[in-house]
Design an enzyme around this catalytic site. Structure first.
Site, short mmCIF file in Angstrom:
data_model
loop_
_atom_site.label_atom_id
_atom_site.label_comp_id
_atom_site.label_asym_id
_atom_site.label_seq_id
_atom_site.Cartn_x
_atom_site.Cartn_y
_atom_site.Cartn_z
N GLY A 487 0.81 -1.22 0.00
CA GLY A 487 0.00 0.00 0.00
C GLY A 487 0.84 1.26 0.00
N GLY A 489 3.20 2.26 -1.77
CA GLY A 489 3.55 2.84 -3.07
C GLY A 489 4.91 2.39 -3.55
N SER A 528 10.54 0.10 7.34
CA SER A 528 10.65 1.32 6.53
C SER A 528 12.00 1.39 5.82
CB SER A 528 10.49 2.58 7.40
OG SER A 528 9.40 2.47 8.25
N THR A 531 12.50 1.54 0.58
CA THR A 531 12.83 2.60 -0.38
C THR A 531 14.35 2.79 -0.41
OG1 THR A 531 10.75 3.75 -0.02
CG2 THR A 531 12.57 5.07 -0.85
N GLU A 739 6.82 3.79 8.81
CA GLU A 739 6.35 3.55 10.18
C GLU A 739 6.29 4.83 11.00
OE1 GLU A 739 8.44 -0.29 11.74
OE2 GLU A 739 9.68 0.74 10.29
#
Lengths: 806, 161, 296
Positions: A487, A489, A528, A531, A739
């Site tokens: 979710g 992205g 987290s 990315t 997070e």
């Protein structure tokens, strides 16, 4: 600053159309044909009991039943960081709802009916439902066999106790620090358990085919880690990594709950039991609550010493975590908190004890925030209180002590570059800190609260990411990675990174969801870190592809590779404005030479990333010596709330959150994380209220009585702020934010509540009921009845933190 | 027993047991996968469908009750290309995990058919039965609002409550 | 999750046929209208009937009309229909106010008011409102037809006086003939869909008649006789309000359960009564919060 074409732009999600058109497929949407079998789980009705006998004969007689499986069929242990679970409970059950057996049948109804006919004889044992009870001398042991469990090297269990792990962090001279302090504040804060409540329940379909391959379609955040845990657990059956394949299509929300392996192990085992036929295990909403993971409860004692000028001199932070019946993942939450419970502050003298305690409640595990939401509630409440005690503005106090790049962290390493001070300033300005507001309604009071936050990914030192890129004939491309689109992205951001390097437009990039047979490795989509970590891998893969493109052009045209660059899907050459070779002309079929032959061929690239500077090896008594965390993401948040003095009901008029994303690859998606994460956090403060009875039974495993917010329960205004101080080793400077947006919710509201009404509440949640009763001089603890949201029965301020084990 | 229903504009016959839940029949026997299984108690709205033009919870309806009724799911609303509402959802990055999206889309569709130009309050009321754990709802509500403003002639919302 | 217990599904086209089926199965039959409660109970296997009698094909149960000074609500009338009926909104705006607080739209589109009172949970939202208006429950069996005053309807949590072979065909209530205003206040854990932690309904007219009813603060919804006696005949003032709040807290019997402590229910019943009375009085004066506005 470089001007990017795609990175840093608020492009639309590449999965947007899939999701609004109904095309997006989740595991339960996949078709497996008429041969699909269905499972129903036989669950323990007791929190703690010995299994004396299991009689499956009646269940087997039900027409349509294919197989009944018990622990005797799979006497193997599993676990991510500690192997403390059996696939099905064998001699002993450790929480209400634990799987004892499963029935596989041709349809769900038959499975469900037959499951009720499995007779299990139990001998009840005293359940350990109270942390004080769990930690007392000669306590009933939840895991008498603890000393024999395999575990990761950074866990320190205490055999013959209920302590599964004890993270000790020591720095400076704690006694001298408190001696130096002019004001000391000591108090207790408690945070109950919470449930993730992804709207998609866990589901797994397993097929162990006649050729010996085990394929699992799993709603997972961690396909590769699941494969690894399955391979380890099922090794006795001769299964190896190459025999196991995990496929994960879209996932309907994770929030940590679909990391690691929880109920999925049942799917893997049942597939083996009914070889040749696919079998589905889908959690009911109730099972989703009690037999996946829950966020662990914690009771924390904070002692903080400061000088009157606001300088922090010492912090003692003791946390006792109710980790539940199994801690194979949850102990790492406890570990993460134990390394970082200073919050984003400079603390010269420090003593942190983070203790993971086995209890007979459902297993705790990862939940967005991974221990940080929990300790920030107490710590950030405490910071505001002590600032007020010395007559200092709480924001000023934070500015004075907020950590800066190069400061020494709790475990001795240095703090990474960060924009914490910028975040503080921007949030303070946006919330109009210092401006007192009054409500137009005389029954209502308005207050403001402020908090800082930080979090590092909690991961093994060698957690890594990899990526493949392959071109199609038209120079569109497929990016094959194994992080999960839960979710946040992720697919879009990975595509943006590839697009930026390769100048291929977003609409020509498809990012595949994971299949461990096809896509490149990814440790897990947690912490987290995706990315940053997978972004680096994708960037490396794109650069690998770029090198290969240039190599082909160099070979075919003899141009110097160093002079080549990409622009608008075309290879160009500096100094030769007429030189332009469109990618679509050669990425599959190569470049034709004057002789008629072709050079090159299908262009593929790969990339990987692993942080090579991290280490989990440190002194178990102090945590000094290692470098367990890669970096911290920091930020600040504030809220303005309006509270009805009579009803206790609270309206959040404004919430502001600034997070340092390093570089927001897609600012719109970062903002999406802020609005979504903040609301999830706010819900843990205002609405969500888990309840157990005194036998350890979860009383509200449903949305009827476990209230997650609706569209009517959102703050009047949320202002997201993105700070960008680049992370040196991040892709384009990026670091994770997923997070973090949830972490400061509890303290900003608790601090705003005190600001509005002078009422300091130290136990979450801060429901309207609790506030109204307190305003009427009724302590909620005195009247709440026989319900436990926390794993101790007494009152928080009577809890004894003294540890008997060494 | 055999039932028949108008499903996304097609007459469909299907054999069901009286105990079958409509949601399960749609998903398992009729190949309609957009209504999702979220709570099976009518609390989460993931299984929302339109029945005779109104949103209902297909997890709280027996399949036999659908006999002779008209049912529309997300599979049935984008046949002539994406609706303005769906386009607005994509533009606003309204959804994250997307699991609530089909139900949310149908609730918003029903709202816009009843109240073409709703207020933010009316949008929140119409969507309040569809739980989303990811987004904080704001990008969803904003998209519905924006889509409604492109919704042809402007009329005011019907009423306060 | 699936319903495992087998039952026969009947969908009679007429009331007569429904009553015949009911006569045959008696207590082993369950009547299905909206199903928002019943299907959940079947799923959880709390109910295991031999027959489920779906009454949705019976057109005569669908009526929602105002006739002869009375509002007639058919057994199949949904909360959404109540909320959208101009007649209801004009003459009984508090019914629309209450309907607006029931669950969420997807449930209101299906759930019926008759089903709500047949479920008879202590938190049922319709109960207090029907008590304000002395509503009658119309019940019919093959042998008799009776109108049961709402005050006698509830027999305890999930229990009513409806006989096994009876079906609720509808409800009726007379219009209040003196100019009046009312208010329904529902305590919820948040703004979204929730079962009432407590509810208070009040009605006041120009002649200073008062009606008070409570939900979720006793085994069944009930009228606030003591508070009514205190207030009736008197114009509302601060001293009276204070007394009414004190009395209300004495005449309710809240319990502590998962949704609330009895202390909060008690405290909030007082707050809601006070705010509800103020709102109703100002509505009567043509001011006050619009119907549907949240008072708490």
């Amino acid at each position: 600053m470089t001007d990017f074409k795609t990175v840093g732009k608020p492009v639309s999600r590449i999965d947007g159309l899939d999701k609004v058109s109904g095309a997006a497929q989740y595991v339960d949407d996949l078709d497996f044909g008429p041969g699909l079998l269905h499972a129903a789980i036989v669950e323990s009705p007791f929190a703690h009991a010995l299994i004396k006998k299991i009689d499956i004969s009646q269940a087997l007689k039900v027409p349509g039943v294919v197989k009944v499986v018990t622990g005797e069929d799979f006497p193997y242990t599993f676990g991510l960081y500690m192997k403390d679970r059996f696939i099905f409970a064998r001699d002993r059950v450790r929480f209400v709802g634990e799987q004892v057996a499963a029935v596989v049948a041709r349809d769900a109804r038959t499975a469900q009916k037959a499951a009720r006919l499995v007779k299990v004889d139990y001998e009840e044992l005293p359940p350990v439902l109270d942390l004080a009870e769990a930690l007392k001398e000669k306590a009933t042991l939840v895991h008498p066999d603890l000393k024999n469990y395999g575990r990761c090297p950074w866990f320190f269990p205490r055999p013959d106790t209920n302590i599964a792990h004890w993270r000790k962090t020591r720095k400076g001279d704690i006694e001298a620090g408190f001696k130096d302090a002019e004001v000391i504040l000591e108090d207790t804060y408690t945070v109950p358990r919470y449930a993730h409540c992804a709207i998609e329940p866990h589901v797994i379909v397993g097929l162990y085919d006649m050729a010996g391959r085990l394929t699992l379609w799993s709603s997972s955040q961690s396909p590769y880690t699941q494969r690894h845990v399955f391979a380890e657990a099922l090794a006795p059956l001769g299964l190896t990594h190459k025999d196991i394949r995990v496929v994960t299509p879209y996932v309907g929300g994770g929030f940590g709950g679909k990391a690691g392996v929880s109920m999925e192990i049942i799917g893997a085992a049942l597939a083996i039991a009914v070889r040749g036929r696919p079998v589905k295990v889908r959690c009911t909403r109730a099972q989703e609550f009690y037999n996946t993971y829950q966020r662990q409860g914690v009771i924390a004692r904070i002692k903080l010493g400061v000088k009157k000028d606001g300088t922090i001199t010492a912090l003692e932070h003791t946390m006792h975590w109710d980790a539940g019946g199994y801690v194979e993942y949850g102990a790492n939450v406890v570990n993460a908190a134990g390394l970082s419970a200073t919050g984003p502050y400079r603390v010269p003298n420090l003593k942190i004890d983070s203790v993971c305690v086995y209890t007979n409640l459902p297993p705790g595990g990862p939940y967005r925030g991974f221990g940080y939401s929990e300790f920030h509630f107490g710590l950030e409440s405490h910071i505001t209180r002590i600032a007020k005690m010395i007559g200092m503005d709480p924001v000023e106090f934070r500015r004075k002590n907020a950590i800066r790049e190069g400061d020494t962290l709790a475990y001795g390493a240095k703090m990474n570059p960060n924009g914490l001070h910028e975040a503080i300033d921007r949030v303070a300005q946006e919330i109009e800190w210092g401006r007192k507001e009054t409500s137009s309604d005389p029954e209502k009071a308005i207050g403001k609260g402020f908090a800082l936050f930080w979090k590092a990914p909690a991961m093994p030192p060698n957690a890594s990411s990899a990526a493949f890129i392959k071109f199609n004939e038209d120079a569109s491309l497929h990016l094959m990675v194994s992080g999960m689109e839960i979710g946040q992205g992720y697919l879009t951001v990975m595509a943006q990174i590839a697009s930026e390097i390769l100048t291929v437009p977003m609409e020509k990039i498809r990012v595949e969801t994971p299949d461990t047979d096809r896509n490149a490795y990814e440790w897990q989509t947690v912490g987290s870190h995706i990315t940053w970590s997978c972004g680096n891998a994708v960037k490396a893969a794109a650069m690998d592809v770029r090198d290969k493109l240039f190599e082909v052009v160099h070979r075919a045209h003899g141009v110097d590779k160093k002079m080549l660059y990409l622009e608008e899907e075309t290879v160009k050459c500096r100094g030769r404005s007429d030189f332009a070779i469109p990618l679509k002309d050669f990425v599959i079929n190569g470049i034709q030479t004057p002789h008629g032959n072709f050079l090159g061929g299908p262009i593929l690239g790969s990339g990987m990333f692993m942080p090579e500077f991290t280490s989990a090896l440190s002194d178990p008594e102090t945590s000094q010596g290692g470098h367990p965390n890669v970096h911290y993401t920091v930020g600040a948040a504030a809220a303005t709330v309006e509270i009805d003095r009579r009803t206790g009901k609270m309206k959040i008029l404004k919430a502001v959150l600034a997070v340092d994303a390093g570089k927001a690859i897609n600012p719109d998606l970062v903002k999406g994380q802020i609005t979504g994460g903040l609301l999830q956090g706010i819900a843990t403060v205002l609405y969500e209220d888990i309840r157990y009875d005194l036998k350890g039974r979860l009383l509200n495993p449903n949305f009827t009585d476990y209230k997650i917010p609706t569209a009517k329960d959102v703050p009047v205004e949320i202002v997201p702020i993105v700070v960008e101080v680049p992370q040196p080793d991040g892709p384009f400077g990026a670091r994770g934010v997923g997070e973090h947006t949830m972490i400061p919710a509890a303290p900003i509201i608790a601090n705003a509540l005190e600001d509005a009404l002078g009422l300091r509440l130290k136990t979450l949640p801060l429901t309207a009921e609790k506030i109204a009763l307190e305003l009427n001089q009724i302590s909620y603890d005195d009247v709440k009845g026989h319900y436990m949201g926390l794993c101790f029965l007494g009152k928080p301020n009577e809890y004894d933190f003294k540890m008997r084990a060494k | 027993m055999k039932i028949s229903m108008q499903l996304n504009g097609e007459l469909r016959d299907v054999e069901v047991d009286p105990r079958d839940i409509l949601l399960d029949v749609l998903r398992e026997k009729l190949g309609i996968k957009s209504p999702k299984i979220g709570c099976e108690k009518g609390d989460c709205g993931a299984c929302t469908i339109l029945m005779n033009g109104k949103t209902v919870r297909s997890c709280l309806i027996l399949a036999v009750e659908a006999d002779g009724q008209e049912i529309v799911t997300v599979e049935g609303i984008g046949r002539q290309g994406m609706t303005p509402l769906q386009k607005a959802f994509v533009q606003h990055n309204s959804f994250q995990c997307g699991f609530c999206a089909p139900g949310m889309t149908l609730s918003a569709t029903e709202l816009l058919s009843r109240i073409p130009h709703p207020t933010h309050e009316q949008i929140r009321e119409a969507l309040a039965g569809n739980l989303c754990r990811c987004t904080g709802y704001t990008p969803i509500v904003d998209a519905v609002y924006e889509a409604s403003r492109k919704n042809g002639k402007r009329t005011t919302g019907k009423r306060k409550i | 999750m699936a319903i495992t217990h087998e039952f026969e599904y009947l969908r009679p086209a007429t009331l007569g046929k429904a009553l015949k089926a009911l006569a045959k199965y008696g207590r082993k039959a369950k009547v299905l209208a909206g199903g928002t409660d019943l299907v959940g109970l079947l799923n959880d296997e709390i109910l295991q009937p031999d027959a489920v009698i779906d009454i949705k094909a019976i057109e005569e149960l669908r009526a929602l009309e105002f006739k002869n000074g009375k509002l007639q609500i058919g057994a199949l009338t949904t909360f959404s229909e109540l909320l959208e009926s101009d007649e209801v909104r004009r003459k009984f705006p508090v019914i629309a106010e209450m309907a607006g607080w029931v669950a969420s739209l997807g449930i209101r589109n299906r759930a019926t008011m008759a089903g709500n009172i047949c479920s008879a949970v202590p938190c049922c939202d319709s109960g207090p409102i029907l008590l304000l208006y002395d509503a009658l429950i119309h019940a019919k069996s093959r042998d008799e037809k009776r109108k049961i005053p709402i005050a006698q309807w509830f027999a305890g949590p999930r229990k009513t006086v409806l006989k096994n072979k009876e079906i609720v065909t509808g409800l009726s209530m007379p219009e209040w003939d003196i100019p009046h205003a009312a208010c329904f206040v529902k305590l919820r854990r948040y703004e979204g869909e929730d079962l009432a932690q407590a509810s208070v309904a009040v009605l006041v007219d120009k002649a200073n008649n008062y009606r008070i009813a409570y939900g979720s603060v006793g085994p069944k919804p009930f009228r606030g006789a003591a508070v009514e006696a205190l207030l009736t005949g008197k114009p509302l003032n601060e001293a009276l309000l204070k007394k009414a709040v004190e009395l209300a807290r004495l005449e309710i019997q809240p319990i502590t359960d998962i949704r609330s402590t009895k202390e909060y229910r008690s405290h909030m019943t007082g707050v809601m009564l006070e705010r509800g009375l103020r709102a109703a009085v100002s509505r009567l004066a043509g001011k006050g919060p619009a119907y549907g506005a949240s008072l708490i």
